[in-house]
Design an enzyme around this catalytic site. Structure first.
Site, mmCIF file in Angstrom:
data_model
loop_
_atom_site.group_PDB
_atom_site.id
_atom_site.type_symbol
_atom_site.label_atom_id
_atom_site.label_comp_id
_atom_site.label_asym_id
_atom_site.label_seq_id
_atom_site.Cartn_x
_atom_site.Cartn_y
_atom_site.Cartn_z
ATOM 1 N N SER A 171 -27.147 15.468 39.689
ATOM 2 C CA SER A 171 -27.936 16.020 40.773
ATOM 3 C C SER A 171 -27.272 17.277 41.341
ATOM 4 C CB SER A 171 -28.125 14.923 41.836
ATOM 5 O OG SER A 171 -28.994 15.303 42.850
ATOM 6 N N ASP A 194 -29.241 15.172 35.088
ATOM 7 C CA ASP A 194 -30.436 15.545 35.849
ATOM 8 C C ASP A 194 -30.098 16.520 36.977
ATOM 9 O OD1 ASP A 194 -33.231 15.267 35.766
ATOM 10 O OD2 ASP A 194 -33.223 14.068 37.588
ATOM 11 N N ARG A 208 -26.032 28.072 39.854
ATOM 12 C CA ARG A 208 -26.438 26.824 39.188
ATOM 13 C C ARG A 208 -25.646 26.620 37.905
ATOM 14 N NH1 ARG A 208 -29.156 28.313 34.720
ATOM 15 N NH2 ARG A 208 -30.428 30.211 34.728
ATOM 16 N N ASP A 210 -24.899 26.401 34.087
ATOM 17 C CA ASP A 210 -25.340 27.291 33.023
ATOM 18 C C ASP A 210 -24.442 27.085 31.813
ATOM 19 O OD1 ASP A 210 -24.767 30.355 31.854
ATOM 20 O OD2 ASP A 210 -26.867 29.847 32.158
ATOM 21 N N HIS A 281 -34.453 9.889 38.845
ATOM 22 C CA HIS A 281 -33.280 10.751 39.039
ATOM 23 C C HIS A 281 -31.991 10.003 38.686
ATOM 24 C CE1 HIS A 281 -31.651 14.472 40.406
ATOM 25 N NE2 HIS A 281 -31.153 14.039 41.551
#
Length: 471
Positions: A171, A194, A208, A210, A281
């Site tokens: 998450s 996820d 984020r 990558d 999730h």
């Protein structure tokens, strides 16, 4: 003057705050300017909290300690722990927390240590993650800096190299893991479980997870429905790793339901103030944890999209193009498939989630006239046997070949025999008999073909043993 001195001392101790930046000792500075805030993807700008407010803890598990040992980047503390510089080290960073499963990272460490000797560090930052969502998303940056600081401590004090570290993040924790990779060049591996969508999907790569964040980045997508009303998919759908897995299509997991609500409920959902089913999730870390003890149950198939996979168009696997989702994903040779390939697989709705896949083609023999009925087949291997699977329901037509894709939670080993059975809920005075005269079974993971031949026809509810064909 004394008040000014005290104020200055406080800022030196805890950090110096400005309108758009805050700095914390040993961890660096954090800005709320774009791309971190004030963008289309991240409209609300927030500076991260003080580390003490976030409450980060490092809980070390090894095969030598029965309970966790809480560690810090302090040589004196580390001397009395079981940290082993000769072992690989894994950090597990949780994100969204369900009350019933808040300590799953500790459980994952325990599962890993049943099978391998590593330094497993379960992270805890419950206070920082249970904040309003925009705040929690930025608190994750401090957690990432704390993990990076700990890794640098290990590298300096134990002469370890960055490639020996593996960060597993779920998450928000997945994006924190990406930030660790930015702060620690040449990191060995990052696993994104996820990775969360709001504030990250479509955002600048700097904020984020990558593929550039580690030598190998694998991602499992389990809640990738759009984050819209009455769907609220918390997870990202876009491919962001070297290898991206989409179990069950990546959007809705067996045993789970769609998330109801509106995107405006995000803060209440995240803080646990409203009822929210985080089942989809959470499946990502549940699958990964199981993969540490049952790797072969998570064979993934390269496929262009979820519909093609569901239709069986990407079965069986053409070796060596099928990786194992989860712990063993790093063993996969990425050069065996084109860049940008998606991987799909099927899981069960309950534990154990892993599945072993086969395709059966059954040639039916028997009564000259078609009759209504239901047919079942089962597998017997040198380890165990499966339950019965419904092959067909409707008219039973001799000379016709029936096909079934079988997904079982049993690792039966080498198939030694199959069984066939049929029944009918309508009384038939002619008492017909049927036989699986030939069964071709293809194993999904490696394309191995088994052939079985049946001779005796059986009546209703009588089990037929179908042995291997004789040459």
């Amino acid at each position: 003057m004394s008040q000014i001195w005290v104020l200055g001392a406080v800022f030196c101790l805890f950090g110096v705050a400005y309108a758009d930046e805050v700095c914390y000792n040993d961890l660096g500075c954090f800005s709320d300017l774009p791309p971190w805030g004030g963008t289309k993807e991240r409209p609300i700008a927030r500076l991260p909290w003080l580390p003490d407010m976030i409450g980060t803890r490092f809980l070390l598990f090894t095969q030598k300690n029965k309970y966790y040992q809480e560690i810090t980047a302090d040589a004196n503390i580390m001397k009395v722990t079981n940290y082993n510089k000769l072992r690989a080290t894994r950090f597990i960073i949780p994100g969204y927390l369900e009350k019933k499963d808040e300590d799953w990272a500790q459980d994952m460490c325990r599962d890993m240590l049943k099978w391998e000797s590593v330094n497993c560090i379960a992270m805890e930052w419950k206070a920082g993650v249970k904040a309003p969502y925009a705040q929690a998303a930025n608190n994750a940056r401090v957690v990432a800096a704390q993990v990076a600081h700990m890794i640098h401590f290990f590298m300096v004090n134990y002469m370890q190299t960055a490639d020996k570290f593996h960060i597993i993040g779920h998450s928000l924790g997945a994006h924190a893991a990406g930030e660790v990779g930015t702060l620690v060049p040449k990191l060995g591996r990052i696993t994104g479980l996820d990775p969360v969508e709001p504030y990250f999907q479509g955002a600048n790569r700097a904020v984020r997870l990558d593929a550039s964040d580690a030598a190998f980045v694998d991602v499992i997508h389990t809640d990738a429905l759009p984050f819209t009303k009455n769907q609220l998919g918390l997870g990202m759908s876009e491919m962001i790793g070297h290898i991206d897995f989409y179990p069950n299509g990546g959007e809705l997991m067996p045993g789970c339901t769609k998330n109801n609500g509106s995107p405006s409920d995000l803060d209440s959902i995240w803080e646990g103030k409203v009822k929210f089913d985080g089942c989809n999730h959470a499946r990502a870390y549940q699958y990964y944890s199981e993969s540490t003890v049952k790797a072969q149950g998570f064979v993934a198939y390269p496929c262009p999209d979820k519909d093609s996979f569901a239709a069986g168009m990407c079965f069986p696997c053409a070796e060596p193009s099928c990786p194992l989702m989860g712990q063993s994903a790093i063993k996969f040779n990425m050069t065996s498939v084109p860049a940008g390939t998606k991987f799909f697989l099927t899981t069960g709705k309950n534990k154990p989630f892993g599945r072993f896949s086969y395709r059966a083609k059954v040639l039916l023999a028997g009564s000259i006239w078609p009759n209504p009925g239901i047919m079942y087949v089962a597998l017997k291997g040198d380890r165990e046997q499966t339950e019965s699977f419904q092959l067909h329901r409707g008219m039973l037509s001799p000379g016709y070949t029936y096909e079934l894709l079988i997904n079982t939670d049993k690792d039966v080993g080498e198939i030694k025999e199959m069984t066939f059975q049929w029944n009918n809920h309508i009384f038939n005075p002619f008492k017909p008999k049927y036989s699986a005269s030939r069964i071709e079974l293809v194993r999904g993971k490696d394309k191995k073909i088994y052939n079985f031949c049946g001779v005796d026809k059986v009546g209703e509810k009588v089990l037929q043993s179908v042995p291997p064909c004789q040459a």
